[in-house]
Write a protein that holds these residues in place. Sequence first.
Motif, PDB file in Angstrom:
ATOM      1  N   GLN A 457       0.833  -1.205   0.000  1.00  0.00           N
ATOM      2  CA  GLN A 457       0.000   0.000   0.000  1.00  0.00           C
ATOM      3  C   GLN A 457       0.867   1.253   0.000  1.00  0.00           C
ATOM      4  O   GLN A 457       2.014   1.226   0.438  1.00  0.00           O
ATOM      5  CB  GLN A 457      -0.853  -0.031   1.273  1.00  0.00           C
ATOM      6  CG  GLN A 457      -1.964   0.991   1.266  1.00  0.00           C
ATOM      7  CD  GLN A 457      -2.799   0.930   2.537  1.00  0.00           C
ATOM      8  OE1 GLN A 457      -2.868  -0.098   3.191  1.00  0.00           O
ATOM      9  NE2 GLN A 457      -3.413   2.054   2.863  1.00  0.00           N
ATOM     10  N   CYS A 458       0.281   2.369  -0.484  1.00  0.00           N
ATOM     11  CA  CYS A 458       0.991   3.647  -0.437  1.00  0.00           C
ATOM     12  C   CYS A 458       1.079   4.105   1.020  1.00  0.00           C
ATOM     13  O   CYS A 458       0.105   4.031   1.747  1.00  0.00           O
ATOM     14  CB  CYS A 458       0.237   4.697  -1.256  1.00  0.00           C
ATOM     15  SG  CYS A 458       0.944   6.344  -1.098  1.00  0.00           S
ATOM     16  N   PRO A 459       2.257   4.589   1.443  1.00  0.00           N
ATOM     17  CA  PRO A 459       2.364   5.071   2.821  1.00  0.00           C
ATOM     18  C   PRO A 459       1.571   6.359   3.073  1.00  0.00           C
ATOM     19  O   PRO A 459       1.279   6.691   4.211  1.00  0.00           O
ATOM     20  CB  PRO A 459       3.863   5.322   3.005  1.00  0.00           C
ATOM     21  CG  PRO A 459       4.414   5.453   1.627  1.00  0.00           C
ATOM     22  CD  PRO A 459       3.543   4.650   0.728  1.00  0.00           C
ATOM     23  N   ASN A 460       1.211   7.088   2.005  1.00  0.00           N
ATOM     24  CA  ASN A 460       0.518   8.377   2.184  1.00  0.00           C
ATOM     25  C   ASN A 460      -0.977   8.312   1.900  1.00  0.00           C
ATOM     26  O   ASN A 460      -1.694   9.248   2.190  1.00  0.00           O
ATOM     27  CB  ASN A 460       1.104   9.439   1.248  1.00  0.00           C
ATOM     28  CG  ASN A 460       2.597   9.480   1.289  1.00  0.00           C
ATOM     29  OD1 ASN A 460       3.190   9.358   2.351  1.00  0.00           O
ATOM     30  ND2 ASN A 460       3.224   9.636   0.138  1.00  0.00           N
ATOM     31  N   CYS A 461      -1.425   7.244   1.250  1.00  0.00           N
ATOM     32  CA  CYS A 461      -2.813   7.198   0.800  1.00  0.00           C
ATOM     33  C   CYS A 461      -3.429   5.833   1.104  1.00  0.00           C
ATOM     34  O   CYS A 461      -2.719   4.840   1.207  1.00  0.00           O
ATOM     35  CB  CYS A 461      -2.912   7.396  -0.713  1.00  0.00           C
ATOM     36  SG  CYS A 461      -2.069   8.844  -1.330  1.00  0.00           S
ATOM     37  N   THR A 462      -4.763   5.818   1.173  1.00  0.00           N
ATOM     38  CA  THR A 462      -5.459   4.543   1.248  1.00  0.00           C
ATOM     39  C   THR A 462      -5.582   4.005  -0.166  1.00  0.00           C
ATOM     40  O   THR A 462      -6.632   4.109  -0.795  1.00  0.00           O
ATOM     41  CB  THR A 462      -6.857   4.745   1.847  1.00  0.00           C
ATOM     42  OG1 THR A 462      -6.755   5.671   2.911  1.00  0.00           O
ATOM     43  CG2 THR A 462      -7.434   3.440   2.337  1.00  0.00           C
ATOM     44  N   ILE A 475       4.245   2.644  -7.995  1.00  0.00           N
ATOM     45  CA  ILE A 475       3.847   4.054  -8.009  1.00  0.00           C
ATOM     46  C   ILE A 475       2.430   4.203  -7.458  1.00  0.00           C
ATOM     47  O   ILE A 475       1.556   3.378  -7.740  1.00  0.00           O
ATOM     48  CB  ILE A 475       3.899   4.620  -9.449  1.00  0.00           C
ATOM     49  CG1 ILE A 475       5.329   4.510 -10.000  1.00  0.00           C
ATOM     50  CG2 ILE A 475       3.444   6.084  -9.486  1.00  0.00           C
ATOM     51  CD1 ILE A 475       5.486   4.959 -11.432  1.00  0.00           C
ATOM     52  N   CYS A 476       2.222   5.268  -6.672  1.00  0.00           N
ATOM     53  CA  CYS A 476       0.866   5.591  -6.234  1.00  0.00           C
ATOM     54  C   CYS A 476       0.264   6.561  -7.244  1.00  0.00           C
ATOM     55  O   CYS A 476       0.819   7.631  -7.485  1.00  0.00           O
ATOM     56  CB  CYS A 476       0.876   6.231  -4.854  1.00  0.00           C
ATOM     57  SG  CYS A 476      -0.738   6.870  -4.377  1.00  0.00           S
ATOM     58  N   HIS A 477      -0.869   6.216  -7.813  1.00  0.00           N
ATOM     59  CA  HIS A 477      -1.481   7.063  -8.829  1.00  0.00           C
ATOM     60  C   HIS A 477      -2.235   8.241  -8.222  1.00  0.00           C
ATOM     61  O   HIS A 477      -2.764   9.076  -8.939  1.00  0.00           O
ATOM     62  CB  HIS A 477      -2.403   6.239  -9.726  1.00  0.00           C
ATOM     63  CG  HIS A 477      -1.638   5.341 -10.658  1.00  0.00           C
ATOM     64  ND1 HIS A 477      -2.226   4.387 -11.427  1.00  0.00           N
ATOM     65  CD2 HIS A 477      -0.321   5.270 -10.938  1.00  0.00           C
ATOM     66  CE1 HIS A 477      -1.309   3.747 -12.141  1.00  0.00           C
ATOM     67  NE2 HIS A 477      -0.139   4.261 -11.850  1.00  0.00           N
ATOM     68  N   HIS A 478      -2.289   8.297  -6.900  1.00  0.00           N
ATOM     69  CA  HIS A 478      -2.998   9.408  -6.265  1.00  0.00           C
ATOM     70  C   HIS A 478      -2.051  10.507  -5.804  1.00  0.00           C
ATOM     71  O   HIS A 478      -2.373  11.679  -5.890  1.00  0.00           O
ATOM     72  CB  HIS A 478      -3.836   8.900  -5.095  1.00  0.00           C
ATOM     73  CG  HIS A 478      -4.857   7.905  -5.535  1.00  0.00           C
ATOM     74  ND1 HIS A 478      -5.980   8.276  -6.244  1.00  0.00           N
ATOM     75  CD2 HIS A 478      -4.895   6.565  -5.437  1.00  0.00           C
ATOM     76  CE1 HIS A 478      -6.671   7.194  -6.531  1.00  0.00           C
ATOM     77  NE2 HIS A 478      -6.045   6.141  -6.066  1.00  0.00           N
ATOM     78  N   CYS A 479      -0.876  10.118  -5.275  1.00  0.00           N
ATOM     79  CA  CYS A 479       0.033  11.148  -4.767  1.00  0.00           C
ATOM     80  C   CYS A 479       1.380  11.148  -5.471  1.00  0.00           C
ATOM     81  O   CYS A 479       2.208  12.023  -5.233  1.00  0.00           O
ATOM     82  CB  CYS A 479       0.242  10.982  -3.269  1.00  0.00           C
ATOM     83  SG  CYS A 479       1.257   9.551  -2.860  1.00  0.00           S
ATOM     84  N   GLY A 480       1.616  10.168  -6.333  1.00  0.00           N
ATOM     85  CA  GLY A 480       2.885  10.155  -7.053  1.00  0.00           C
ATOM     86  C   GLY A 480       4.021   9.470  -6.301  1.00  0.00           C
ATOM     87  O   GLY A 480       5.137   9.386  -6.798  1.00  0.00           O
ATOM     88  N   TYR A 481       3.760   8.938  -5.094  1.00  0.00           N
ATOM     89  CA  TYR A 481       4.793   8.232  -4.336  1.00  0.00           C
ATOM     90  C   TYR A 481       5.382   7.114  -5.191  1.00  0.00           C
ATOM     91  O   TYR A 481       4.659   6.420  -5.910  1.00  0.00           O
ATOM     92  CB  TYR A 481       4.180   7.653  -3.055  1.00  0.00           C
ATOM     93  CG  TYR A 481       5.122   6.744  -2.284  1.00  0.00           C
ATOM     94  CD1 TYR A 481       6.029   7.259  -1.376  1.00  0.00           C
ATOM     95  CD2 TYR A 481       5.089   5.360  -2.490  1.00  0.00           C
ATOM     96  CE1 TYR A 481       6.890   6.420  -0.684  1.00  0.00           C
ATOM     97  CE2 TYR A 481       5.939   4.518  -1.800  1.00  0.00           C
ATOM     98  CZ  TYR A 481       6.842   5.059  -0.894  1.00  0.00           C
ATOM     99  OH  TYR A 481       7.691   4.225  -0.219  1.00  0.00           O
ATOM    100  N   MET A 482       6.709   6.945  -5.087  1.00  0.00           N
ATOM    101  CA  MET A 482       7.374   5.987  -5.959  1.00  0.00           C
ATOM    102  C   MET A 482       8.430   5.231  -5.164  1.00  0.00           C
ATOM    103  O   MET A 482       9.125   5.825  -4.344  1.00  0.00           O
ATOM    104  CB  MET A 482       8.066   6.797  -7.054  1.00  0.00           C
ATOM    105  CG  MET A 482       8.231   6.063  -8.347  1.00  0.00           C
ATOM    106  SD  MET A 482       9.231   7.047  -9.454  1.00  0.00           S
ATOM    107  CE  MET A 482       8.048   8.145 -10.161  1.00  0.00           C
TER     108      MET A 482
HETATM  109 ZN    ZN Z   1      -0.266   7.835  -2.445  1.00  0.00          ZN
END
Ligand code: ZN
Length: 740
Positions: A457-462, A475-482
């Motif tokens: 899971q993304c550490p910043n988003c659900t 990659i997180c498609h919501h916040c861009g975390y990579m």
């Molecule tokens: Zn995210």
Amino acid sequence: MGKIVGVMLTLPFNDVFDYLATDDAHIGQIVRVPFGREKQLGVIWKIGKSSNLDDKKIKPIEQYLPLNPLKPELIKFVDWVAQYNLAFTGLVLKMVLCAKGAFEDEKYNFLYRLTGKTLAEAKLKNSDARWRVIDLLKHAPYSRAEIAQGAGVSQSVIKTLIDAGLLEPLPVKKQKEFLPPKIHFNKVTLTQEQQKAADYLCAKCDGGFSVTLLDGVTGSGKTEVYFEAAAKVLAQGRQVLILVPEISLTTQWLNRYEQRFGVKPAKWHSGLSTTERTQTWKAVSENRAKVLVGARSALFLPFADLGLIVVDESHDHSFKQEDVVNYQARDMAVVRAKLENLPIILSTATPDLETIYNVENNKYDCVKLTSRFAAAQLPDIKIIDLKKDKPVKWTVQPLTPNNQEENIQKPKMSWLSPSLCQALQENLNKKEQSMLFLNRRGYAPLLICRDCGHRIQCPNCTAWLTEHRSSKKLICHHCGYMTDIPKVCPECGSETGLTACGPGVERIAEEVKGRFPNARVEVLSSDTTSSFKEVSEVISRMENRQIDILIGTQILAKGHHFPALTLVGIVDADLGLMGSDLRAAEQTFQLLSQVAGRAGRGDKKGTVYVQTLYPENAVLQALAENNRAKFLELEKQSRKTLKLPPYGKLAALIVSGANPDMVEKTAYMLKKYAPTENGVSVLGPAPAPIFMLRNKYRYRLLLKTLRNINIQVILKKWLKVVNIPSTVRVETDIDPYSFM
Ligand code: ZN
Ligand code: ADP
Ligand code: ZN
């Protein structure tokens, strides 16, 4: 003496601030004023005093910028957009004054010319070098670099002549020329039906405000038709604004424009450099750029003499901005047209229900194009039932029979049904082009550990992280975390457990390449191909038939014209239908119709294969029958019953903050003071589907009212009574599109 005026600053305020201005100051002037310790950009919004400050304390305006003032209609528009969307007027104004460079001191180029002073008068010796400079400048002024090159002299020779007063600088404004479109450059011969539509639109260009839906099937020539209306307005000497979804702004559209009008249009999109923005902004405000094609933010440019707005692919959701200011550019474009008293054309093959509603209630006019241009026919649409026509696993075909490593490969998962595979093979044999559509970026939407069940899971988003094999990242498609793709499960350490779950376009490409090793396969998706240039290049290769099978996300749905494309496969038609938001069905229908509409635009008929687990689904049935009316009827009924737009109004409240308890408490407090008027209801609060986004926790409430109720008034009143803690943010979204 001077007078007091109200200045709207480009800051989060709704009210003007008082400043002392010169007697001749007037509304619309762009000014710079002292504010706190800084200088701020603003516009004179009203004449007269607004505060009860002591006159002596009111500071003078510091600078009146030498730019055309904003027109009263534009000022009204800014106020209107702010009021309607409950946004700060200052931040809407900021979207108008969006070219920083235009407000800085002008940068000049210096050219040098002869003053008439002679070498003798300057007490300089005759020299060949000096004479070459003088001879050169007898014809025209040149820059230092040009002189050095043209006369073959060093900079020191030039400097001596300048210092001695033989040459003087001539400042010239750095300004880009936007060549005027040639109205009769390459007028195509319209078909009878097209001509009728063009005449209809041209007639609108003589008579003030009107909204016309240009409702034409894909490939019917809507662009050619609205170009005629543009030509008419250009002949009147006025400007034309064409709004397009950002991604359509590729070379393809621009080439078509150039073919018709002989020059390039001015462009406006997020990829422009600061200099390009400044030049374009100024040219638009000085009526030097006649046609501007741009993404939604172009709607706020200060046109000097706008005569027509066109919204191309007007159903496209990218016209809805969800950012600092939430607004729907298509709807706001209608407002601007109204305030400026000019015609607007909404062009699409798949109008949304809101637009249709306005047509049916005679608020909008409508003109139709019912057939494709020339011999092109609409494609056949075939539904594939994935329960019966099950995809079968595939193996990499060994390149050589002895290639052991390839031979021991396990069979791989498949997402393409046997009948679609067969159709692809036949199309390859016929040397025709195919396209596969899947609205999912990357390789797999989720990595799961088969040994312990852990999901990454993304550490910043659900949200789950998407695996991108091409870039070897998650990659997180919501916040861009990579992050790098882990080699072992981060939870249990298993080296073999991590498994990609489900397909994205990259995985479909892997399957297609494996099954058809000789085909030329490419992927078009908004992250593999990030720049306009790359997107344009893939599209050009497709046009030039250098690609056999193009696989892509919704980027494929946007207006492209590939004459040799005869097969379209929709890999997972159910993807959009699972969405729970109110426009899920409509958006799926539009998206699938648009993708399908890419097939068979040349002289060969196209076929579209739609893969689904629910072949009896009404949306897909309507799609297969090419029966838009049937779909719209169903959709209307369901929205009518639920009083959803356009039969009711919606506004979303998004409560967010770093502390989940505070956010929850605020959301429930909002609920406690929720409006109770007749015809008004509040749904929620509920944790947002993406509960955590960029490290902020989120709750949503939804305000629902009858159509005849002013939802903004209710919303403002409501927000006023609730005390929002400073650590919590409440964002409002009028006519929301996203419910995440
Ligand atoms: Zn995210
Ligand atoms: P739409 O926007 O309705 O999908 P387009 O405007 O892209 O359709 O037209 C489809 C194709 O047909 C384009 O390549 C266009 O140049 C061509 N076309 C349409 N009308 C004409 C015409 N009257 N003469 C020549 N070409 C045309
Ligand atoms: Zn594990």
